[in-house]
Scaffold this active site. Structure first.
Site, PDB file in Angstrom:
ATOM      1  CB  CYS A  71      -9.018   1.174  -1.497  1.00 38.70           C
ATOM      2  SG  CYS A  71      -8.309   1.016   0.037  1.00 38.70           S
ATOM      3  CE  LYS A 112      -0.625  -3.202   0.787  1.00 37.38           C
ATOM      4  NZ  LYS A 112      -0.682  -2.493  -0.464  1.00 37.38           N
ATOM      5  CD  GLU A 133       2.042  -2.872  -2.188  1.00 35.79           C
ATOM      6  OE1 GLU A 133       2.429  -1.911  -1.424  1.00 35.79           O
ATOM      7  OE2 GLU A 133       0.985  -3.233  -2.369  1.00 35.79           O
ATOM      8  CB  VAL A 175       6.274  -6.572 -22.552  1.00 26.88           C
ATOM      9  CG1 VAL A 175       5.328  -7.768 -23.159  1.00 26.88           C
ATOM     10  CG2 VAL A 175       6.860  -6.662 -21.213  1.00 26.88           C
ATOM     11  CG  ASP A 212      -7.612   6.193  -7.875  1.00 26.78           C
ATOM     12  OD1 ASP A 212      -6.906   6.634  -6.981  1.00 26.78           O
ATOM     13  OD2 ASP A 212      -7.182   4.858  -7.838  1.00 26.78           O
ATOM     14  CG  HIS A 256      17.229   3.878  23.469  1.00 29.39           C
ATOM     15  ND1 HIS A 256      17.816   3.795  22.322  1.00 29.39           N
ATOM     16  CD2 HIS A 256      17.869   3.122  24.339  1.00 29.39           C
ATOM     17  CE1 HIS A 256      18.838   2.806  22.519  1.00 29.39           C
ATOM     18  NE2 HIS A 256      18.802   2.556  23.772  1.00 29.39           N
TER      19      HIS A 256
HETATM   20  C1  LIG Z   1      -3.555  -4.052  -5.973  1.00 33.68           C
HETATM   21  C2  LIG Z   1      -3.680  -2.675  -5.628  1.00 33.68           C
HETATM   22  C3  LIG Z   1      -3.292  -2.349  -4.247  1.00 33.68           C
HETATM   23  C4  LIG Z   1      -3.266  -1.052  -3.822  1.00 33.68           C
HETATM   24  N1  LIG Z   1      -2.736  -0.582  -2.657  1.00 33.68           N
HETATM   25  C5  LIG Z   1      -2.655   0.503  -2.107  1.00 33.68           C
HETATM   26  C6  LIG Z   1      -2.358   1.026  -0.728  1.00 33.68           C
HETATM   27  O1  LIG Z   1      -1.658   0.270   0.017  1.00 33.68           O
HETATM   28  N2  LIG Z   1      -2.529   2.149  -0.553  1.00 33.68           N
HETATM   29  C7  LIG Z   1      -3.261   3.311  -1.402  1.00 33.68           C
HETATM   30  O2  LIG Z   1      -3.062   4.405  -0.529  1.00 33.68           O
HETATM   31  N3  LIG Z   1      -3.558   2.882  -2.339  1.00 33.68           N
HETATM   32  C8  LIG Z   1      -3.606   1.703  -2.880  1.00 33.68           C
HETATM   33  N4  LIG Z   1      -3.948   1.410  -4.067  1.00 33.68           N
HETATM   34  C9  LIG Z   1      -4.905   2.262  -4.808  1.00 33.68           C
HETATM   35  C10 LIG Z   1      -6.339   2.615  -4.104  1.00 33.68           C
HETATM   36  O3  LIG Z   1      -7.069   1.614  -4.266  1.00 33.68           O
HETATM   37  C11 LIG Z   1      -6.933   3.653  -4.832  1.00 33.68           C
HETATM   38  O4  LIG Z   1      -6.103   4.835  -4.952  1.00 33.68           O
HETATM   39  C12 LIG Z   1      -8.180   4.087  -4.266  1.00 33.68           C
HETATM   40  O5  LIG Z   1      -9.121   3.039  -4.197  1.00 33.68           O
HETATM   41  C13 LIG Z   1      -9.059   5.376  -4.967  1.00 33.68           C
HETATM   42  O6  LIG Z   1     -10.082   5.478  -4.465  1.00 33.68           O
HETATM   43  P1  LIG Z   1     -11.450   6.101  -5.207  1.00 33.68           P
HETATM   44  O7  LIG Z   1     -12.342   6.346  -4.228  1.00 33.68           O
HETATM   45  O8  LIG Z   1     -10.976   7.207  -5.931  1.00 33.68           O
HETATM   46  O9  LIG Z   1     -11.665   5.037  -6.508  1.00 33.68           O
HETATM   47  P2  LIG Z   1     -12.114   3.247  -6.248  1.00 33.68           P
HETATM   48  O10 LIG Z   1     -11.788   2.666  -5.054  1.00 33.68           O
HETATM   49  O11 LIG Z   1     -11.530   2.917  -7.602  1.00 33.68           O
HETATM   50  O12 LIG Z   1     -13.583   3.419  -6.264  1.00 33.68           O
HETATM   51  C14 LIG Z   1     -14.626   3.758  -7.330  1.00 33.68           C
HETATM   52  C15 LIG Z   1     -15.816   3.276  -6.959  1.00 33.68           C
HETATM   53  O13 LIG Z   1     -16.802   3.680  -8.168  1.00 33.68           O
HETATM   54  C16 LIG Z   1     -17.558   2.655  -8.460  1.00 33.68           C
HETATM   55  N5  LIG Z   1     -18.102   3.151  -9.795  1.00 33.68           N
HETATM   56  C17 LIG Z   1     -17.316   3.404 -10.948  1.00 33.68           C
HETATM   57  N6  LIG Z   1     -18.266   3.957 -12.002  1.00 33.68           N
HETATM   58  C18 LIG Z   1     -19.409   3.993 -11.279  1.00 33.68           C
HETATM   59  C19 LIG Z   1     -20.727   4.427 -11.821  1.00 33.68           C
HETATM   60  N7  LIG Z   1     -20.829   4.839 -12.906  1.00 33.68           N
HETATM   61  N8  LIG Z   1     -21.786   4.119 -10.891  1.00 33.68           N
HETATM   62  C20 LIG Z   1     -21.754   3.530  -9.913  1.00 33.68           C
HETATM   63  N9  LIG Z   1     -20.557   3.244  -9.151  1.00 33.68           N
HETATM   64  C21 LIG Z   1     -19.285   3.243  -9.963  1.00 33.68           C
HETATM   65  C22 LIG Z   1     -16.739   1.592  -8.808  1.00 33.68           C
HETATM   66  O14 LIG Z   1     -17.297   0.169  -8.629  1.00 33.68           O
HETATM   67  C23 LIG Z   1     -16.065   1.537  -7.529  1.00 33.68           C
HETATM   68  O15 LIG Z   1     -16.482   0.827  -6.285  1.00 33.68           O
HETATM   69  C24 LIG Z   1      -4.005  -0.013  -4.448  1.00 33.68           C
HETATM   70  C25 LIG Z   1      -4.623  -0.386  -5.957  1.00 33.68           C
HETATM   71  C26 LIG Z   1      -4.730  -1.809  -6.270  1.00 33.68           C
HETATM   72  C27 LIG Z   1      -5.246  -2.007  -7.573  1.00 33.68           C
END
Ligand SMILES: Cc1cc2nc3c(=O)[nH]c(=O)nc-3n(C[C@H](O)[C@H](O)[C@H](O)COP(=O)(O)OP(=O)(O)OC[C@H]3O[C@@H](n4cnc5c(N)ncnc54)[C@H](O)[C@@H]3O)c2cc1C
Length: 465
Positions: free
Chosen positions: A41, A50, A187, A237, A312, A444
């Site tokens: 994120c 953003k 986006e 595709v 995620d 308003h």
């Molecule tokens: C281009 C784009 C735009 C987005 N825009 C939005 C938005 O506007 N609003 C929104 O709500 N969501 C958005 N998202 C989705 C959002 O980024 C994710 O839903 C969010 O980051 C999920 O959070 P998370 O903590 O589950 O995982 P992540 O953010 O993916 O973080 C996981 C972390 O774990 C680390 N990791 C993985 N495996 C290991 C390991 N074995 N050891 C140590 N570290 C590890 C990774 O390096 C990473 O830093 C967007 C995604 C993308 C790609």
């Protein structure tokens, strides 16, 4: 080293879980394999996209919007390097903010890949191969997601890019081909479209924004077409190949028929994301996965004792705020409290122009579930503030239970929709009705009055239409 909680992954799920757990008095460590905190994120997702969406919208306004307000600007000039610097500065401020919060909350951070050696034990391997073992009462998997590609299409992040490469282009492509009409594709297509690219989108389904309300998606598609987008819906595709000047894609109608070729300077593959658990040793530690997702129960507990998962990497929408709320709920559960996430009231926003924002059910979902509902709609063309700021595109649609009037879904297509949606989120958290919303005074003139009018329209008593 011994902890109450070790969180693997410092994205919105992991870093929020760590902070909340530390606030509640638990001894917390975080393991992150990247150099900076904040995960997808903050580094390559929500935040950089953003920053570029805002900057490119300002460019577009300067080119085509301001003249109608009597603000005459000579044709604006794009300084892409400065725009990219704005993006990088925004990312840096946010990721440094997380590092500061870790220090403030006395959370120990380890840089390296985390592996679940056994329940209660995490091994961290740094870039030089040095291993550290952390003992802990609870392990939180917050390893997030990664780009899902297309079979036989190699993403080089230069010509054939994922969202990560699309945030880093060094010049505006003349032609951008986007594969996938989901949030990320639309986006990033908008960013480069505003900066001058001709944007074509190929989508397997017969509609854009799969999963969102069909009526909203149809009107949104028309608005994007007015902005210059071309859509090839119901197409798949078949291949993407690099050429001397860019790439070409062969696309085929899903239902059969003749294939055609689309040429582009850049191809953006935006067909979704997959849960990421590579190198985590999850299955060896007894953590069950299903279609790549970590399987959890209602309390984020995996099949291995003392191992939990959020964000995620688990079921549900791949959204940063969903991951954050799960992080808070899990930390509270680990501290003996009753953490909880209401999955019925998680908003989703598409940060385009206009924006799309939704919370709750789409009409299609209510129909499929056989729930009787009433619809209230109000267009921004009939809203005074929208006229004053020349943002009259779109509408608000409220779906309320026919018997109880309880609000089941709110859909907004319009300028500022992503901010306006939250009154609907709070209303739905409290189980509110359309009448509750209709009888709440709205200032308003505001765009939000359209929400009140849509709520009044549920009972066929909207005033301004
Ligand atoms: C281009 C784009 C735009 C987005 N825009 C939005 C938005 O506007 N609003 C929104 O709500 N969501 C958005 N998202 C989705 C959002 O980024 C994710 O839903 C969010 O980051 C999920 O959070 P998370 O903590 O589950 O995982 P992540 O953010 O993916 O973080 C996981 C972390 O774990 C680390 N990791 C993985 N495996 C290991 C390991 N074995 N050891 C140590 N570290 C590890 C990774 O390096 C990473 O830093 C967007 C995604 C993308 C790609």
């Amino acid at each position: 080293m011994s902890y109450d909680v070790v969180v693997i992954g410092a994205g919105p799920g992991g870093y929020v879980c760590a902070i909340r757990a530390a606030q509640l008095g638990l001894k917390v460590a975080v393991v992150e394999k990247s150099k900076t905190f904040g995960g997808t994120c903050l580094n390559i997702g929500c935040i950089p996209s953003k920053a570029l969406l805002y900057a490119s919208e300002m460019f577009e306004e300067a080119a085509h919007g301001l003249g109608a307000l009597g603000v005459v600007v000579s044709p604006p000039k794009l300084d892409l390097a400065a725009m990219m610097k704005h993006k990088a500065d925004t990312v840096a401020a946010n990721v440094n903010g997380v590092a500061f919060l870790f220090k403030k909350n006395k959370i120990e951070a380890f840089t390296g890949v985390g592996r679940i050696a056994a329940p209660g034990r995490v091994e961290v391997k740094d870039a030089d191969g040095n291993a550290t073992t952390l003992e802990t009462k609870a392990i939180v998997i917050a390893t997030g997601s990664d780009v899902a590609g297309l079979p036989d299409v190699e993403i080089d992040e230069k010509t054939i890019v994922s969202s990560t490469g699309a945030l880093e282009l060094s010049k505006t492509p003349a032609r951008l081909l986007v594969v996938g009409a989901g949030v990320i594709g639309l986006e990033l297509g908008s960013v480069w479209g505003r900066l001058g690219a001709q944007v074509a989108v190929v989508e397997y389904l017969d509609r854009i924004l799969p999963g969102m309300d069909g009526e909203v998606a149809r009107q949104f598609q028309r608005l994007l077409e007015k902005q210059g987008f071309t859509f090839h819906l119901s197409h798949k595709v078949a291949s993407v190949e690099k050429t001397a000047t860019g790439a070409k894609a062969v696309i085929e109608p899903v239902k059969g028929g003749e294939a055609s070729t689309l040429e582009a300077d850049i191809v953006l593959v935006a067909v979704g994301r997959r849960p990421y658990t590579d190198g985590l040793g999850a299955e060896a530690a007894g953590v069950a996965l299903e279609r790549g997702q970590v399987v959890i129960d209602a309390h984020f507990q995996t099949s291995a004792p003392g191992v939990y998962a959020i964000g995620d990497a688990v079921r549900g929408p791949m959204l940063a705020h969903k991951a954050e709320d799960e992080g808070v709920a899990l930390a509270e559960i680990l501290a003996g409290q009753a953490g909880h996430v209401n999955y019925e009231a998680i908003p989703a926003v598409v940060y385009t122009s206009p924006e799309v924002a939704v919370v709750g059910k789409a009409e299609e979902e209510l129909k499929a579930a056989g729930i009787a509902y009433r619809v209230g709609k109000f267009p921004f063309t009939a809203n005074a503030r929208a006229r004053a700021i020349r943002h009259t595109e779109g509408f608000v649609k409220i779906l309320a239970d026919a018997a109880t009037d309880r609000v089941l879904g709110v859909h907004i297509l319009g300028h500022g929709a992503g901010e306006m949606i939250h009154e609907a989120v709070v209303l739905m958290e409290f189980g509110g009705s359309a009448e509750d919303l209709a009888r709440s005074t709205h200032a308003h003139p505001t765009m939000s009055e359209a929400i009140k009018e849509a709520a009044m329209a549920v009972a066929k008593r909207a005033i301004h239409i």
